[in-house]
Enzyme design. Structure first.
Site, short mmCIF file in Angstrom:
data_model
loop_
_atom_site.label_atom_id
_atom_site.label_comp_id
_atom_site.label_asym_id
_atom_site.label_seq_id
_atom_site.Cartn_x
_atom_site.Cartn_y
_atom_site.Cartn_z
N GLN A 51 -31.05 -9.02 25.79
CA GLN A 51 -32.14 -9.30 24.83
C GLN A 51 -33.30 -8.32 25.07
O GLN A 51 -33.07 -7.21 25.53
CB GLN A 51 -32.62 -10.75 24.93
CG GLN A 51 -31.62 -11.78 24.38
CD GLN A 51 -30.42 -12.04 25.26
OE1 GLN A 51 -30.55 -12.41 26.41
NE2 GLN A 51 -29.22 -11.84 24.74
N ASP A 77 -31.23 -4.89 21.46
CA ASP A 77 -30.43 -3.81 20.87
C ASP A 77 -31.07 -2.44 21.03
O ASP A 77 -30.90 -1.56 20.19
CB ASP A 77 -30.15 -4.09 19.37
CG ASP A 77 -29.43 -5.40 19.17
OD1 ASP A 77 -28.61 -5.75 20.02
OD2 ASP A 77 -29.70 -6.07 18.15
N LYS A 111 -29.49 -0.80 25.76
CA LYS A 111 -29.40 -1.11 27.21
C LYS A 111 -27.99 -0.83 27.73
O LYS A 111 -27.82 -0.25 28.81
CB LYS A 111 -29.75 -2.59 27.45
CG LYS A 111 -31.16 -2.96 27.05
CD LYS A 111 -31.41 -4.45 27.19
CE LYS A 111 -30.63 -5.30 26.22
NZ LYS A 111 -31.01 -5.17 24.80
N ALA A 161 -25.73 -11.65 23.78
CA ALA A 161 -25.88 -10.20 23.98
C ALA A 161 -24.68 -9.46 23.40
O ALA A 161 -23.57 -9.97 23.40
CB ALA A 161 -25.99 -9.89 25.47
N GLY A 162 -24.94 -8.26 22.91
CA GLY A 162 -23.86 -7.38 22.46
C GLY A 162 -24.25 -5.98 22.91
O GLY A 162 -25.20 -5.41 22.39
N HIS A 163 -23.57 -5.48 23.93
CA HIS A 163 -23.92 -4.16 24.48
C HIS A 163 -22.77 -3.20 24.20
O HIS A 163 -21.65 -3.42 24.65
CB HIS A 163 -24.17 -4.27 26.00
CG HIS A 163 -25.35 -5.13 26.34
ND1 HIS A 163 -25.77 -5.37 27.61
CD2 HIS A 163 -26.24 -5.79 25.54
CE1 HIS A 163 -26.84 -6.15 27.60
NE2 HIS A 163 -27.12 -6.42 26.35
P1 GDP Z 1 -28.07 -3.17 23.54
O1 GDP Z 1 -27.87 -4.57 23.09
O2 GDP Z 1 -29.47 -2.90 23.98
O3 GDP Z 1 -27.06 -2.73 24.56
O4 GDP Z 1 -27.84 -2.25 22.25
P2 GDP Z 1 -26.61 -2.39 21.23
O5 GDP Z 1 -25.39 -1.86 21.87
O6 GDP Z 1 -26.55 -3.76 20.64
O7 GDP Z 1 -27.12 -1.47 20.05
C1 GDP Z 1 -27.38 -0.11 20.23
C2 GDP Z 1 -26.43 0.68 19.31
O8 GDP Z 1 -26.90 2.01 19.19
C3 GDP Z 1 -25.02 0.80 19.86
O9 GDP Z 1 -24.11 0.83 18.78
C4 GDP Z 1 -25.02 2.14 20.60
O10 GDP Z 1 -23.74 2.76 20.63
C5 GDP Z 1 -25.96 2.93 19.73
N1 GDP Z 1 -26.78 3.93 20.42
C6 GDP Z 1 -27.33 3.88 21.66
N2 GDP Z 1 -28.11 4.96 21.87
C7 GDP Z 1 -28.05 5.70 20.76
C8 GDP Z 1 -28.68 6.92 20.34
O11 GDP Z 1 -29.46 7.54 21.07
N3 GDP Z 1 -28.39 7.37 19.08
C9 GDP Z 1 -27.55 6.71 18.24
N4 GDP Z 1 -27.33 7.23 17.04
N5 GDP Z 1 -26.94 5.57 18.60
C10 GDP Z 1 -27.21 5.06 19.82
P1 IMO Z 2 -28.89 -7.75 23.22
O1 IMO Z 2 -28.66 -8.02 24.67
C1 IMO Z 2 -30.90 -8.76 19.48
C2 IMO Z 2 -31.96 -12.97 18.88
C3 IMO Z 2 -31.23 -13.71 17.77
C4 IMO Z 2 -32.29 -14.71 17.36
C5 IMO Z 2 -32.94 -15.08 18.69
C6 IMO Z 2 -32.41 -16.35 19.33
O2 IMO Z 2 -27.68 -7.27 22.50
O3 IMO Z 2 -30.08 -6.89 23.02
P2 IMO Z 2 -30.14 -16.98 20.56
O4 IMO Z 2 -28.72 -16.94 20.08
O5 IMO Z 2 -30.42 -16.17 21.77
O6 IMO Z 2 -30.64 -18.39 20.71
O7 IMO Z 2 -30.99 -16.34 19.35
O8 IMO Z 2 -32.70 -13.98 19.57
N1 IMO Z 2 -31.09 -12.31 19.88
C7 IMO Z 2 -30.88 -11.00 19.94
N2 IMO Z 2 -31.29 -10.00 19.12
N3 IMO Z 2 -30.18 -8.47 20.59
C8 IMO Z 2 -29.78 -9.46 21.42
O9 IMO Z 2 -29.17 -9.21 22.60
C9 IMO Z 2 -30.10 -10.79 21.09
N4 IMO Z 2 -29.84 -11.99 21.67
C10 IMO Z 2 -30.48 -12.91 20.93
O10 IMO Z 2 -30.89 -12.84 16.72
O11 IMO Z 2 -33.27 -14.09 16.57
MG MG Z 3 -27.16 -5.61 21.44
#
Ligand code: GDP
Ligand code: IMO
Ligand code: MG
Length: 433
Positions: free
Chosen positions: A221, A13, A16, A39-41
């Site tokens: 991740q 998170d 990415k 993953a949640g992007h």
């Molecule tokens: P990922 O899994 O690495 O793609 O990250 P996620 O999308 O799960 O989580 C990052 C969160 O932070 C998302 O809701 C983005 O929209 C948000 N985000 C990314 N960069 C920034 C930043 O520079 N500032 C703020 N406030 N939010 C951000």
């Molecule tokens: P992105 O791509 C944050 C964590 C889970 C748990 C551990 C194992 O959005 O950054 P799993 O379901 O993979 O067997 O869970 O890994 N986890 C993540 N934490 N961002 C993620 O992906 C994750 N994918 C898995 O919370 O602790």
């Molecule tokens: Mg994420």
């Protein structure tokens, strides 16, 4: 720019998705190489918010989207993503590896059952069947996309169905709601809907590289969740480091290009496991609120803490991250002083590495350095690096010196346009368009 690998340097998170969307304008192909729907992007473009689980994030910009052999793929999740993208006016140009392993509904059941079996030592997985599918891959009983191309015959799937249903009923003494035959029939028909997208990814990427096309590899991740280098057993089940971009797509290690590591200006973790710099006080709560730190996949509150530079330096090393993108700098606005962890105290001894044992890592006490925060954060779309507050630029240069990597990009908000390129790095020519 030649090929580039984007990886998370923390516990996921890091932002990415935002960075891959931002950078993908300058690449021809975006390829996922590991992980699955854990993953949640999230990507924000103006008023539109896109959430990706398996689809490469470059799909928004109409880039060729590739899902490599290292990914574990849940067909229902991908079909939903394709439907949602089409509804948003995006028609994905997708290629799925014929060697990618598929997540079946029974592996999702087993993920849930295994977690409850672990009790206090549960990982806090996303319950998407990731661990069981990678285990079955290693046990050579899993099904790959190529195994389902004949609608009438799939001995590999028949074998998997038999083994998993016996495992669930005998080992876990658990009665399934639906008959496994029905479940597998529905799984197979969904998987078949993906048939038109399936092909030889390694061959395709190789020939596109020969044609002068460029690839952006999208990691999922983060390095501290890596099955080998992370905080085992509180990790995911894939290799999330840059080397997996090669093994997870079939592109040679010499062709994957430079590595851009993504880290937040602080650090978060979802799920259980050691977290030395975790803040269980008002500052942690403030970061969670300002940073909207709640999981994209599960909605769980993310645990928040000060930036851990020992862990960051380790992640830079194992990935060969020549460049860094530091995200969420806006979130720390108004917090003063800021702390960064520069070493750990382990039973009276100062250490600067991560112990292999999660129990030992749970016992380290962070040693902090205090840095001056910033509170005058008013960044507009026209602003450049020199417009950032001086104390933020000092924070960034402290990170660079400690982690031994060059910061090329700063993210200062969730939107595509909230992005600042650092002059003198290869990223200076990217634009916010
Ligand atoms: P990922 O899994 O690495 O793609 O990250 P996620 O999308 O799960 O989580 C990052 C969160 O932070 C998302 O809701 C983005 O929209 C948000 N985000 C990314 N960069 C920034 C930043 O520079 N500032 C703020 N406030 N939010 C951000
Ligand atoms: P992105 O791509 C944050 C964590 C889970 C748990 C551990 C194992 O959005 O950054 P799993 O379901 O993979 O067997 O869970 O890994 N986890 C993540 N934490 N961002 C993620 O992906 C994750 N994918 C898995 O919370 O602790
Ligand atoms: Mg994420």
């Amino acid at each position: 720019m030649q090929n580039l690998v984007v990886v998370g340097l923390q516990w996921g998170d890091e932002g990415k998705g935002k960075l891959v969307d931002y950078l993908s304008e300058s690449f021809d192909i975006v390829a996922r190489f590991q992980g699955g729907s854990n993953a949640g992007h999230t990507v924000k473009v103006g008023d539109n918010i896109y959430k990706f689980r398996i689809m490469p994030t470059g799909a928004i910009r109409g880039k060729k989207s590739v899902i490599g052999n290292g990914v574990v793929l849940d067909p229902s999740v991908l079909l939903d993503e394709i439907t949602n993208l089409k509804a948003a006016g995006v028609k994905p140009d997708l290629l799925i590896s014929d060697r990618a392993h598929l997540i079946t509904p029974l592996q999702i059941e087993i993920d849930v059952l295994q977690e409850s079996e672990k009790g206090d030592r549960k990982v806090g997985t996303t319950k998407r069947g990731i661990g069981p599918t990678y285990s079955d891959k290693a046990s050579r009983i899993s099904v790959r996309s190529c195994d389902l191309m004949d609608p009438s015959d799939s001995p590999q799937l028949d074998q998997l169905e038999k083994i998993l249903s016996t495992r669930i009923e005998r080992l876990y003494e658990y009665e399934l709601d639906n008959s496994t035959q029905e479940t597998f029939a529905s799984f197979r028909s969904k998987a078949l809907l993906l048939k038109k997208y399936i092909g030889d990814v390694g061959e395709y990427l190789h020939s596109e590289i020969e044609n002068g096309k460029t690839i952006l590899f999208e990691g999922a991740q983060g390095s501290l969740l890596d099955i080998d280098h992370g905080t085992y057993p509180f990790v995911t089940s894939s290799s999330c480091v840059s080397a997996a971009a090669s093994s997870g797509t079939g592109v040679s290690p010499f062709q994957i290009g430079d590595v851009l590591g993504i880290c937040k200006a602080y650090i978060t973790r979802v799920g259980t496991g050691p977290f030395p710099t975790e803040l269980s006080d008002d500052v942690g709560e403030r970061i969670r609120k300002q940073g909207k730190e709640f999981g994209t996949v599960t909605g769980r509150p993310r645990r928040c803490g000060w930036l851990d530079l020992v862990a960051l330096r380790y992640a830079v090393r194992i990935n060969g991250a020549k460049f860094l993108a530091v995200t969420k700098n806006d979130v720390l606005n108004g917090i003063n002083p800021l702390k960064v962890c520069v070493a750990y105290n382990f039973h009276g001894e100062e250490i600067t590495t991560i112990p292999a044992s999660a129990t030992a890592y749970g016992e380290v006490i962070p040693i902090y350095e205090e840095l001056i925060g910033w509170s005058d954060f008013q960044i507009g779309p026209e602003d450049v690096y020199d417009d950032l507050p001086g104390s933020l630029r000092e924070y960034i240069s402290y990170i660079e010196n400690f982690a031994k990597s060059r910061v090329g990009i700063l993210s200062v908000g969730p939107d595509r346009t909230d992005t600042i390129q650092v002059p003198g790095t290869p990223f200076e020519k990217f634009t916010n368009a």
